[in-house]
Design an enzyme around this catalytic site. Structure first.
Site, PDB file in Angstrom:
ATOM      1  N   ASP A 132       0.848  -1.200   0.000  1.00 10.54           N
ATOM      2  CA  ASP A 132       0.000   0.000   0.000  1.00 10.54           C
ATOM      3  C   ASP A 132       0.882   1.249   0.000  1.00 10.54           C
ATOM      4  O   ASP A 132       1.605   1.509   0.957  1.00 10.54           O
ATOM      5  CB  ASP A 132      -0.876  -0.004   1.262  1.00 10.54           C
ATOM      6  CG  ASP A 132      -1.831   1.184   1.298  1.00 10.54           C
ATOM      7  OD1 ASP A 132      -2.901   1.093   0.681  1.00 10.54           O
ATOM      8  OD2 ASP A 132      -1.490   2.217   1.933  1.00 10.54           O
ATOM      9  N   TYR A 147       2.873   9.944  -0.324  1.00 10.28           N
ATOM     10  CA  TYR A 147       3.946   9.373   0.512  1.00 10.28           C
ATOM     11  C   TYR A 147       5.322   9.668  -0.092  1.00 10.28           C
ATOM     12  O   TYR A 147       6.337   9.534   0.579  1.00 10.28           O
ATOM     13  CB  TYR A 147       3.797   7.854   0.701  1.00 10.28           C
ATOM     14  CG  TYR A 147       2.514   7.399   1.358  1.00 10.28           C
ATOM     15  CD1 TYR A 147       1.646   8.298   1.971  1.00 10.28           C
ATOM     16  CD2 TYR A 147       2.154   6.050   1.364  1.00 10.28           C
ATOM     17  CE1 TYR A 147       0.461   7.877   2.556  1.00 10.28           C
ATOM     18  CE2 TYR A 147       0.976   5.624   1.957  1.00 10.28           C
ATOM     19  CZ  TYR A 147       0.127   6.539   2.544  1.00 10.28           C
ATOM     20  OH  TYR A 147      -1.040   6.107   3.114  1.00 10.28           O
ATOM     21  N   LYS A 153      -2.700   5.890  -4.421  1.00 10.87           N
ATOM     22  CA  LYS A 153      -3.836   6.779  -4.127  1.00 10.87           C
ATOM     23  C   LYS A 153      -3.666   8.142  -4.783  1.00 10.87           C
ATOM     24  O   LYS A 153      -2.542   8.645  -4.899  1.00 10.87           O
ATOM     25  CB  LYS A 153      -3.972   6.975  -2.603  1.00 10.87           C
ATOM     26  CG  LYS A 153      -3.901   5.675  -1.822  1.00 10.87           C
ATOM     27  CD  LYS A 153      -4.157   5.846  -0.332  1.00 10.87           C
ATOM     28  CE  LYS A 153      -3.795   4.574   0.427  1.00 10.87           C
ATOM     29  NZ  LYS A 153      -2.405   4.514   0.884  1.00 10.87           N
ATOM     30  N   HIS A 157      -7.680   9.376  -2.082  1.00 10.55           N
ATOM     31  CA  HIS A 157      -7.052   9.334  -0.760  1.00 10.55           C
ATOM     32  C   HIS A 157      -7.901  10.028   0.314  1.00 10.55           C
ATOM     33  O   HIS A 157      -7.971   9.576   1.449  1.00 10.55           O
ATOM     34  CB  HIS A 157      -5.677  10.007  -0.854  1.00 10.55           C
ATOM     35  CG  HIS A 157      -4.715   9.590   0.216  1.00 10.55           C
ATOM     36  ND1 HIS A 157      -3.373   9.488   0.003  1.00 10.55           N
ATOM     37  CD2 HIS A 157      -4.899   9.242   1.509  1.00 10.55           C
ATOM     38  CE1 HIS A 157      -2.764   9.089   1.112  1.00 10.55           C
ATOM     39  NE2 HIS A 157      -3.676   8.941   2.048  1.00 10.55           N
ATOM     40  N   PRO A 197      -3.390   0.044  11.788  1.00 11.43           N
ATOM     41  CA  PRO A 197      -3.929  -1.007  12.668  1.00 11.43           C
ATOM     42  C   PRO A 197      -3.245  -1.031  14.034  1.00 11.43           C
ATOM     43  O   PRO A 197      -3.799  -1.565  14.990  1.00 11.43           O
ATOM     44  CB  PRO A 197      -3.653  -2.306  11.884  1.00 11.43           C
ATOM     45  CG  PRO A 197      -2.516  -1.969  10.975  1.00 11.43           C
ATOM     46  CD  PRO A 197      -2.708  -0.526  10.603  1.00 11.43           C
ATOM     47  N   LEU A 198      -2.026  -0.439  14.102  1.00 11.52           N
ATOM     48  CA  LEU A 198      -1.307  -0.364  15.382  1.00 11.52           C
ATOM     49  C   LEU A 198      -1.436   1.045  15.974  1.00 11.52           C
ATOM     50  O   LEU A 198      -0.691   1.407  16.891  1.00 11.52           O
ATOM     51  CB  LEU A 198       0.174  -0.720  15.178  1.00 11.52           C
ATOM     52  CG  LEU A 198       0.455  -1.923  14.262  1.00 11.52           C
ATOM     53  CD1 LEU A 198       1.950  -2.151  14.095  1.00 11.52           C
ATOM     54  CD2 LEU A 198      -0.215  -3.189  14.810  1.00 11.52           C
ATOM     55  N   ASN A 202       5.064  -9.401  12.011  1.00 13.02           N
ATOM     56  CA  ASN A 202       3.676  -8.981  11.755  1.00 13.02           C
ATOM     57  C   ASN A 202       2.918  -9.926  10.830  1.00 13.02           C
ATOM     58  O   ASN A 202       1.704  -9.759  10.636  1.00 13.02           O
ATOM     59  CB  ASN A 202       3.652  -7.550  11.202  1.00 13.02           C
ATOM     60  CG  ASN A 202       4.066  -6.522  12.249  1.00 13.02           C
ATOM     61  OD1 ASN A 202       4.168  -6.836  13.435  1.00 13.02           O
ATOM     62  ND2 ASN A 202       4.300  -5.287  11.821  1.00 13.02           N
TER      63      ASN A 202
HETATM   64  N1  LIG Z   1      -5.369   6.179   3.574  1.00 10.24           N
HETATM   65  C1  LIG Z   1      -4.828   6.930   4.507  1.00 10.24           C
HETATM   66  O1  LIG Z   1      -5.162   8.116   4.685  1.00 10.24           O
HETATM   67  C2  LIG Z   1      -3.782   6.329   5.400  1.00 10.24           C
HETATM   68  C3  LIG Z   1      -3.382   7.008   6.549  1.00 10.24           C
HETATM   69  C4  LIG Z   1      -2.433   6.409   7.369  1.00 10.24           C
HETATM   70  C5  LIG Z   1      -1.911   5.166   7.020  1.00 10.24           C
HETATM   71  N2  LIG Z   1      -2.297   4.539   5.874  1.00 10.24           N
HETATM   72  C6  LIG Z   1      -1.710   3.229   5.451  1.00 10.24           C
HETATM   73  O2  LIG Z   1      -1.714   2.313   6.551  1.00 10.24           O
HETATM   74  C7  LIG Z   1      -0.372   1.940   6.851  1.00 10.24           C
HETATM   75  C8  LIG Z   1      -0.185   1.652   8.338  1.00 10.24           C
HETATM   76  O3  LIG Z   1      -0.550   2.731   9.141  1.00 10.24           O
HETATM   77  P1  LIG Z   1       0.535   3.589   9.947  1.00 10.24           P
HETATM   78  O4  LIG Z   1       1.728   3.769   9.115  1.00 10.24           O
HETATM   79  O5  LIG Z   1      -0.199   4.766  10.482  1.00 10.24           O
HETATM   80  O6  LIG Z   1       0.951   2.754  11.191  1.00 10.24           O
HETATM   81  P2  LIG Z   1       0.778   1.348  11.937  1.00 10.24           P
HETATM   82  O7  LIG Z   1       0.995   0.226  11.001  1.00 10.24           O
HETATM   83  O8  LIG Z   1      -0.469   1.418  12.728  1.00 10.24           O
HETATM   84  O9  LIG Z   1       2.018   1.474  12.932  1.00 10.24           O
HETATM   85  C9  LIG Z   1       3.317   1.664  12.447  1.00 10.24           C
HETATM   86  C10 LIG Z   1       4.237   1.952  13.616  1.00 10.24           C
HETATM   87  O10 LIG Z   1       4.329   0.794  14.448  1.00 10.24           O
HETATM   88  C11 LIG Z   1       5.684   0.356  14.495  1.00 10.24           C
HETATM   89  N3  LIG Z   1       5.666  -1.116  14.422  1.00 10.24           N
HETATM   90  C12 LIG Z   1       5.218  -1.884  13.408  1.00 10.24           C
HETATM   91  N4  LIG Z   1       5.290  -3.195  13.722  1.00 10.24           N
HETATM   92  C13 LIG Z   1       5.807  -3.260  14.951  1.00 10.24           C
HETATM   93  C14 LIG Z   1       6.134  -4.340  15.808  1.00 10.24           C
HETATM   94  N5  LIG Z   1       5.910  -5.604  15.447  1.00 10.24           N
HETATM   95  N6  LIG Z   1       6.662  -4.054  17.025  1.00 10.24           N
HETATM   96  C15 LIG Z   1       6.877  -2.769  17.408  1.00 10.24           C
HETATM   97  N7  LIG Z   1       6.600  -1.708  16.638  1.00 10.24           N
HETATM   98  C16 LIG Z   1       6.060  -1.948  15.417  1.00 10.24           C
HETATM   99  C17 LIG Z   1       6.379   0.967  13.305  1.00 10.24           C
HETATM  100  O11 LIG Z   1       7.741   1.141  13.605  1.00 10.24           O
HETATM  101  P3  LIG Z   1       8.915   1.165  12.512  1.00 10.24           P
HETATM  102  O12 LIG Z   1       8.363   1.708  11.230  1.00 10.24           O
HETATM  103  O13 LIG Z   1       9.944   2.037  13.141  1.00 10.24           O
HETATM  104  O14 LIG Z   1       9.393  -0.235  12.344  1.00 10.24           O
HETATM  105  C18 LIG Z   1       5.648   2.294  13.183  1.00 10.24           C
HETATM  106  O15 LIG Z   1       6.152   3.233  14.100  1.00 10.24           O
HETATM  107  C19 LIG Z   1       0.422   3.129   6.330  1.00 10.24           C
HETATM  108  O16 LIG Z   1       1.800   2.852   6.252  1.00 10.24           O
HETATM  109  C20 LIG Z   1      -0.263   3.400   5.032  1.00 10.24           C
HETATM  110  O17 LIG Z   1       0.120   2.464   4.047  1.00 10.24           O
HETATM  111  C21 LIG Z   1      -3.244   5.096   5.064  1.00 10.24           C
END
Ligand SMILES: NC(=O)c1ccc[n+]([C@@H]2O[C@H](COP(=O)([O-])OP(=O)(O)OC[C@H]3O[C@@H](n4cnc5c(N)ncnc54)[C@H](OP(=O)(O)O)[C@@H]3O)[C@@H](O)[C@H]2O)c1
Length: 284
Positions: free
Chosen positions: A47, A52, A77, A110, A199-200, A250
């Site tokens: 994704d 980005y 997006k 987006h 999701p985190l 993960n």
């Molecule tokens: N459509 C939209 O508007 C939108 C908005 C936000 C996100 N998204 C999509 O959703 C994806 C995920 O969301 P997100 O980036 O907000 O964050 P997330 O997946 O909820 O969390 C990512 C964070 O958690 C850490 N992490 C991941 N796996 C881990 C583990 N096993 N143990 C400890 N820490 C862990 C990562 O650290 P490190 O990176 O330092 O390893 C990073 O800081 C995005 O990357 C993007 O593709 C879409």
């Protein structure tokens, strides 16, 4: 379920049940190595998004992986600066060029309401125009599926007045802290797949004591519990990491499922972890 399993979209296209997130994976080595690592560890769904800024590195990682294109599911997006027909078509082509691909698997609007279009309901016209471009891109076979992101029910209803093709996906901020139940239900009723971004909680849920407690019971990490919760809800989670060990860990979420009691405990976190995203207030 396994990493190779898929959900089926309303048009019959299959989409791998976990996608690899790339937001805040900077263009260059970090995005490249993250995506390479994800592909090496079995992810087949990536994704990204024009905003980005990492489509070039994502595309390079895809090409260098040597994995056959038809085995991959790539989402990008349309950003807020291209909510008219011609700009949307142009932005899509730019994304394809940056990714080095001749089609994507999923193309999403987006954001429903760019700040510069919030007055006089211009955002509605913007979405209708962008969607008309997306429908044409889809009909031309350049995107195997099309959808939206951050769309609330009112945004979906507004789009319904104009669409010839219904969105197949709605990607939203979804985790135990912010469950958007009415929206999730609306999507399900309309055969729109719920993709769960953050999701985190962008990492903010990883030190939550309730989830830590549950994770010890299953001998799993907090991240794995959160990804499992998302799957158990029928969502498609998009975890992001730039660390190879987290990226691999993960994916280790298919040898257990959460008990009804534990799902309830996670559901009870709704609102309490203080995470909520209101697309209508975003400063862009
Ligand atoms: N459509 C939209 O508007 C939108 C908005 C936000 C996100 N998204 C999509 O959703 C994806 C995920 O969301 P997100 O980036 O907000 O964050 P997330 O997946 O909820 O969390 C990512 C964070 O958690 C850490 N992490 C991941 N796996 C881990 C583990 N096993 N143990 C400890 N820490 C862990 C990562 O650290 P490190 O990176 O330092 O390893 C990073 O800081 C995005 O990357 C993007 O593709 C879409």
């Amino acid at each position: 379920m396994s990493l190779n399993d898929t959900y089926t979209l309303s048009n019959g296209v299959k989409i791998p049940v976990i996608g690899f997130g790339t937001w805040q994976a900077p263009d260059g080595d970090v995005a490249y190595q993250s995506v390479r690592s994800a592909l090496d560890n079995g992810y087949r769904h990536i994704d990204t998004a024009a905003i980005y800024g990492n489509e070039v590195s994502v595309g390079r990682a895809i090409a260098d992986s040597g994995i056959a294109r038809h085995e991959l599911f790539i989402t990008t997006k349309l950003w807020n600066d291209a909510h008219d027909y011609d700009s949307a078509r142009q932005a899509f082509q730019t994304s394809l060029d940056r990714l080095g691909l001749d089609y994507v698997d999923l193309y999403l609007i987006h954001w429903p309401n760019p700040k510069h279009l919030r007055q006089n309901n211009q955002w509605e016209i913007g979405n209708a125009e962008a969607w008309r471009a997306m429908e044409d891109i889809y009909q031309a076979g350049k995107a195997r599926a099309i959808g939206v992101s951050n769309f609330q029910i009112s945004d979906l209803k507004s789009l319904e007045k104009h669409q010839s093709i219904a969105p197949m996906v709605n990607q939203n901020f979804l985790n135990p802290s912010d469950q958007q139940s009415e929206l999730v239900q609306y999507n399900q009723q309309h055969n729109i797949l719920n993709e769960a971004y953050s999701p985190l909680g962008t990492g903010k849920l990883l030190s939550n004591p309730v989830i830590e407690n549950i994770s010890q019971k299953y001998n799993k990490s907090v991240a794995q519990i959160l990804i499992r919760w998302s799957l158990d809800k029928g969502f498609l989670p998009l975890p992001k990491s730039t660390h190879a060990d987290y990226i691999k860990a993960n994916t280790d979420v298919f040898d257990f499922s959460l008990s009804a009691d534990d799902i309830q405990q996670l559901d009870n976190l709704s609102g309490s972890a203080g995470l909520h995203l209101d697309a209508s207030q975003a400063d862009f």
